[in-house]
Design an enzyme around this catalytic site. Structure first.
Site, PDB file in Angstrom:
ATOM      1  N   LYS A 226     -16.565 -58.437  38.042  1.00 16.59           N
ATOM      2  CA  LYS A 226     -16.470 -59.739  38.726  1.00 16.59           C
ATOM      3  C   LYS A 226     -17.431 -59.755  39.917  1.00 16.59           C
ATOM      4  O   LYS A 226     -17.555 -58.743  40.628  1.00 16.59           O
ATOM      5  CB  LYS A 226     -15.020 -59.962  39.182  1.00 16.59           C
ATOM      6  CG  LYS A 226     -14.749 -61.346  39.751  1.00 16.59           C
ATOM      7  CD  LYS A 226     -13.266 -61.511  40.113  1.00 16.59           C
ATOM      8  CE  LYS A 226     -12.953 -62.893  40.637  1.00 16.59           C
ATOM      9  NZ  LYS A 226     -11.514 -63.065  40.975  1.00 16.59           N
TER      10      LYS A 226
ATOM     11  N   SER B  97      -9.234 -67.125  39.056  1.00 11.97           N
ATOM     12  CA  SER B  97     -10.659 -67.177  39.320  1.00 11.97           C
ATOM     13  C   SER B  97     -11.497 -66.176  38.522  1.00 11.97           C
ATOM     14  O   SER B  97     -12.711 -66.337  38.440  1.00 11.97           O
ATOM     15  CB  SER B  97     -10.919 -66.940  40.811  1.00 11.97           C
ATOM     16  OG  SER B  97     -10.509 -65.633  41.190  1.00 11.97           O
TER      17      SER B  97
ATOM     18  N   SER C 219      -5.337 -64.441  39.783  1.00 13.09           N
ATOM     19  CA  SER C 219      -6.688 -64.558  39.217  1.00 13.09           C
ATOM     20  C   SER C 219      -7.087 -63.534  38.167  1.00 13.09           C
ATOM     21  O   SER C 219      -8.117 -63.704  37.524  1.00 13.09           O
ATOM     22  CB  SER C 219      -7.721 -64.529  40.342  1.00 13.09           C
ATOM     23  OG  SER C 219      -7.779 -65.780  40.947  1.00 13.09           O
TER      24      SER C 219
HETATM   25  N1  GLN Z   1      -5.623 -69.888  41.946  1.00 10.38           N
HETATM   26  C1  GLN Z   1      -5.287 -69.232  43.167  1.00 10.38           C
HETATM   27  C2  GLN Z   1      -6.131 -69.757  44.289  1.00 10.38           C
HETATM   28  O1  GLN Z   1      -6.916 -70.606  44.049  1.00 10.38           O
HETATM   29  C3  GLN Z   1      -5.428 -67.755  43.007  1.00 10.38           C
HETATM   30  C4  GLN Z   1      -6.798 -67.261  43.139  1.00 10.38           C
HETATM   31  C5  GLN Z   1      -6.905 -65.763  43.076  1.00 10.38           C
HETATM   32  O2  GLN Z   1      -5.978 -65.057  42.663  1.00 10.38           O
HETATM   33  N2  GLN Z   1      -8.024 -65.264  43.556  1.00 10.38           N
HETATM   34  O3  GLN Z   1      -6.014 -69.342  45.399  1.00 10.38           O
END
Ligand code: GLN
Length: 446
Positions: A52, A127, A151
């Site tokens: 990532k 994400s 994410s």
């Molecule tokens: N969807 C969540 C957010 O937008 C989690 C994102 C994540 O785990 N990095 O914060």
């Protein structure tokens, strides 16, 4: 490594999982490994892995999918990268994500729109959408993601692959571009549960560079992974199958629970009464931490600098105005507001109190049960474009993953069938530092 790039050439124009391919360095590393010879006891040697793009990689462009990191080539490796190199794993490229990991669809990326390999009109989740899509599309068999509120697990669920968020402190965050430091963890996304456990073993461990990493005995998640689950006590929180969970998702998870019973586990319904505050508290806490963490992107030290700047003030303001996307700005403003002196007690402190109550809820359950199971996400992957229409509904989609980050407990998503011809994820949550049990249940189910 050659096969990875052949597959990338065949599908990447449709999937768009990668921001950067590291073909030259990957092939050189593979050739060096061929020359040296592979140590037969190291099962990870020579295995290609995708990373990532919020994990810093020495001399390799690292963007966190943000314009503000344009051209940023770190001078050091994240601890997880050092550990992967020690295992002779080969980094084949950097994967797309929501900008600074803020999002659930990978659509807030500045660089590319990643598609769900199961249905190209749908998002891969986020994400870590690039990581999950690359594994699902067969570009790589293993990838790293990061999970602050879901994410790793949600995109794994949406793409029909396996994703683990380890216990907070299990994996060093050194070199993970910080979003919300008290919630962030790096975790593997793979095709199988056993592969996942092997990669987590490789990246786990206390690190002098991360004071929140926790000393633990040498990580062993595979010795007992094939043991049966007879007599294990499984809790199913009624809140995880309540309102807002799609009928098809609920049906697959109920079938999965029957399968676990068939394997000899006992299953009881329980309650986690305070998780209803999870989403609200998370978005206050995560945004507050983000507003502080992202203050380092000022046009002086990394990546992008506005060409319009003519003094220090405009260097900061123009660089940040031009360099951050709308979702990141929304979080910075929300977090700055929540931390401001007049509102701190009403929002930040309240959110911390809610977090403590959620931690207590989990503690009570784990006093009596080995694992908690439920869906990973309330829905299957949605159509691209839906997020832009309605960010609040997107925030609600994290309702089943956020509690594990709040409590710091390990959680695994494994595929458990299809609904609307799209994959559904079963979430298996364990007590702190009990990844071994979580993997064992996941392996039995798989
Ligand atoms: N969807 C969540 C957010 O937008 C989690 C994102 C994540 O785990 N990095 O914060």
């Amino acid at each position: 490594v050659n096969e990875v790039y052949a597959r990338v050439d065949a599908v990447e124009d449709k999937v768009q999982a990668f921001i950067t391919l590291t073909k030259e360095t990957a092939l050189a590393q593979a050739a060096a490994l061929d020359a040296k010879g592979i140590d037969a006891t190291n099962v990870l040697a020579g295995i290609p892995i995708g990373i990532k793009d919020n994990i810093v990689t020495k001399d390799i462009l690292t963007t966190a999918a943000s314009k503000i990191l344009t051209g940023f080539e770190p001078v050091y490796d994240a601890t997880v990268m050092t550990k992967l190199h020690e295992k002779d794993m080969i980094n084949v490229g950097k994967l797309n994500m929501d900008e600074f990991a803020m999002g659930s669809t990978t659509e807030t990326s500045y660089y590319a729109k990643t598609a769900n390999p199961w249905d190209l009109s749908r998002i891969p989740g986020g994400s870590s959408g690039g990581s999950a899509a690359a594994v699902a599309a067969g570009e790589v068999s293993v990838a790293l993601g990061s999970d602050t509120g879901g994410s790793v697990r949600q995109p794994a669920a949406f793409c029909g692959v396996v994703g683990m968020k380890p216990t907070y402190g299990r994996v060093s965050r050194f070199g993970l571009i910080a979003f919300a430091s008290s919630l962030d963890q790096i975790g593997p996304i793979t095709r199988t549960v056993e592969d996942n456990a092997l990669v987590l073993e490789a990246i786990a461990g206390v690190d002098v560079h991360d004071s929140t990493s926790v000393p633990q005995p040498i990580a062993d998640f595979t010795t007992d992974i094939h043991k049966d689950i007879k007599g294990m006590k499984i809790a199913v929180p009624k809140e995880y199958l309540g309102e807002g969970v799609q009928a098809g998702v609920k049906a697959r998870v109920l079938e999965a629970i029957e399968t676990l019973k068939g394997l000899g586990a006992t299953v009881d319904e329980v309650s986690l009464p305070h998780i209803e505050y999870g989403v609200a508290a998370y978005y206050v806490l995560a945004s507050s931490e983000a507003s502080s963490n992202l203050s380092r992107f000022d046009g002086v030290r990394y990546g992008y600098r506005s060409p319009e700047a003519h003094d220090l003030e405009t260097l900061y303001t123009k660089t940040r105005a031009e360099g951050f996307g709308p979702e990141v700005k929304r979080r910075i403003m929300l977090g700055t507001f929540a931390l401001s002196s007049g509102y701190y007690d009403a929002y930040y402190k309240k959110a911390q109190q809610a977090r403590t109550m959620i931690i207590e809820d989990f503690k009570k359950i784990f006093a009596d049960y080995d694992v908690i199971v439920g869906p990973t996400a309330p829905t299957v992957a949605f159509k691209s474009g839906d997020y832009a229409k309605d960010p609040i509904t997107m925030y609600m989609n994290d309702v089943l993953t956020i509690p594990s980050n709040m409590a710091g407990v390990p959680s695994l998503s494994v595929p458990c069938g299809l609904s609307e011809n799209m994959p559904v994820g079963l979430q298996i949550i364990g007590n702190q530092f009990d990844e071994a049990t979580v993997y064992r249940v996941g392996q039995a189910f798989e």
